[in-house]
Design a protein around this motif. Structure first.
Motif, short mmCIF file in Angstrom:
data_model
loop_
_atom_site.label_atom_id
_atom_site.label_comp_id
_atom_site.label_asym_id
_atom_site.label_seq_id
_atom_site.Cartn_x
_atom_site.Cartn_y
_atom_site.Cartn_z
N PHE A 29 0.89 -0.79 -0.16
CA PHE A 29 -0.29 0.27 0.01
C PHE A 29 0.98 1.20 0.10
O PHE A 29 0.37 2.12 -1.06
N LYS A 30 1.60 1.48 1.21
CA LYS A 30 2.72 2.34 0.65
C LYS A 30 3.61 2.70 -0.20
O LYS A 30 4.04 4.11 -0.49
N ALA A 31 4.03 1.53 -0.90
CA ALA A 31 4.76 1.37 -2.36
C ALA A 31 2.89 2.71 -3.38
O ALA A 31 3.81 3.09 -4.16
N LEU A 32 2.31 1.79 -3.49
CA LEU A 32 1.15 2.33 -4.52
C LEU A 32 0.66 3.87 -4.13
O LEU A 32 0.92 4.66 -5.24
N ARG A 33 1.37 4.28 -2.73
CA ARG A 33 -0.19 5.33 -2.17
C ARG A 33 1.52 6.32 -2.58
O ARG A 33 1.66 7.24 -3.64
N ASP A 34 3.19 6.44 -2.43
CA ASP A 34 4.29 6.36 -3.38
C ASP A 34 4.04 6.53 -4.60
O ASP A 34 4.58 8.27 -4.98
N ARG A 35 4.09 5.88 -5.44
CA ARG A 35 3.90 5.92 -6.80
C ARG A 35 3.14 7.10 -7.43
O ARG A 35 3.09 7.53 -8.29
N TRP A 36 1.76 6.87 -6.76
CA TRP A 36 0.45 7.95 -6.87
C TRP A 36 1.04 9.15 -7.00
O TRP A 36 0.65 10.13 -7.13
N ARG A 37 1.99 9.65 -5.35
CA ARG A 37 2.37 11.00 -5.00
C ARG A 37 3.17 11.33 -5.86
O ARG A 37 3.25 12.55 -6.31
N ARG A 38 4.16 10.28 -6.34
CA ARG A 38 5.03 11.20 -7.36
C ARG A 38 4.75 11.82 -8.78
O ARG A 38 5.25 12.56 -9.15
N TYR A 39 3.99 10.66 -8.86
CA TYR A 39 2.76 11.35 -10.32
C TYR A 39 1.88 12.72 -10.07
O TYR A 39 2.55 14.12 -11.12
N ILE A 40 1.39 12.47 -9.68
CA ILE A 40 0.48 13.41 -8.95
C ILE A 40 1.47 14.51 -8.47
O ILE A 40 1.24 15.97 -9.45
N PHE A 41 2.72 15.15 -7.89
CA PHE A 41 2.96 15.98 -7.58
C PHE A 41 3.53 16.23 -8.72
O PHE A 41 4.25 17.38 -8.78
N LEU A 42 4.26 15.10 -9.34
CA LEU A 42 5.38 16.03 -11.09
C LEU A 42 4.61 16.26 -12.04
O LEU A 42 4.54 17.65 -12.44
N MET A 43 3.70 16.04 -12.16
CA MET A 43 2.58 16.26 -13.21
C MET A 43 1.53 17.94 -12.59
O MET A 43 1.48 18.52 -13.56
N SER A 44 1.49 18.10 -11.45
CA SER A 44 0.83 19.38 -10.88
C SER A 44 1.82 20.92 -11.05
O SER A 44 1.63 21.86 -11.16
N GLY A 45 3.02 19.97 -10.86
CA GLY A 45 4.02 20.89 -10.81
C GLY A 45 4.24 21.45 -11.97
O GLY A 45 4.34 22.26 -12.37
N LEU A 46 4.69 20.44 -13.34
CA LEU A 46 4.50 21.06 -14.40
C LEU A 46 3.52 21.68 -14.86
O LEU A 46 4.03 22.68 -15.28
#
Length: 118
Positions: A29-46
């Motif tokens: 679950f932690k790996a899934l949540r981290d994968r989701w967060r990385r993508y969301i923060f990257l796309m939001s930042g871009l």
């Protein structure tokens, strides 16, 4: 409902964690949540950086933004503004594909695991 009843809602009377709490603490679950967060923060930042460039150009480079394209009333600023909408759509489609490939299968497996314990 008393405070005692509310505090014991998350686990059984013996204090053992519920299947949901176990899943939330699991490395999967932690790996899934981290994968989701990385993508969301990257796309939001871009997207925010792209929007900031648009706003800064409008403020500090009015000559560039007001440049007409091909003898029409269509300007660089209008084109950049329309591209904001296009980029939003592209990000939404990219997220749907990312989630379908990288998030949904693991989330489904976790859901099945939890439901098997209920």
């Amino acid at each position: 409902m008393s405070a005692t009843e509310e505090s014991s809602r998350g686990s059984d009377p013996l204090g053992a964690p519920t299947p949901y709490e176990e899943m939330q603490r699991s490395p999967e679950f932690k790996a899934l949540r981290d994968r989701w967060r990385r993508y969301i923060f990257l796309m939001s930042g871009l997207f925010l950086a792209w929007f900031l460039v648009y706003v800064l150009l409008a403020d500090f480079a009015p000559g560039l933004v007001n440049t007409r394209l091909g003898g029409t009333n269509f300007t660089v600023g209008l084109l950049l503004g329309l591209l904001q909408f296009v980029s939003t759509f592209v990000i939404a489609v990219a997220y749907a594909k990312f989630a379908e490939k990288n998030i949904d299968p693991q989330a489904e497996a976790l859901r099945e695991t939890v439901e098997g314990k209920l």
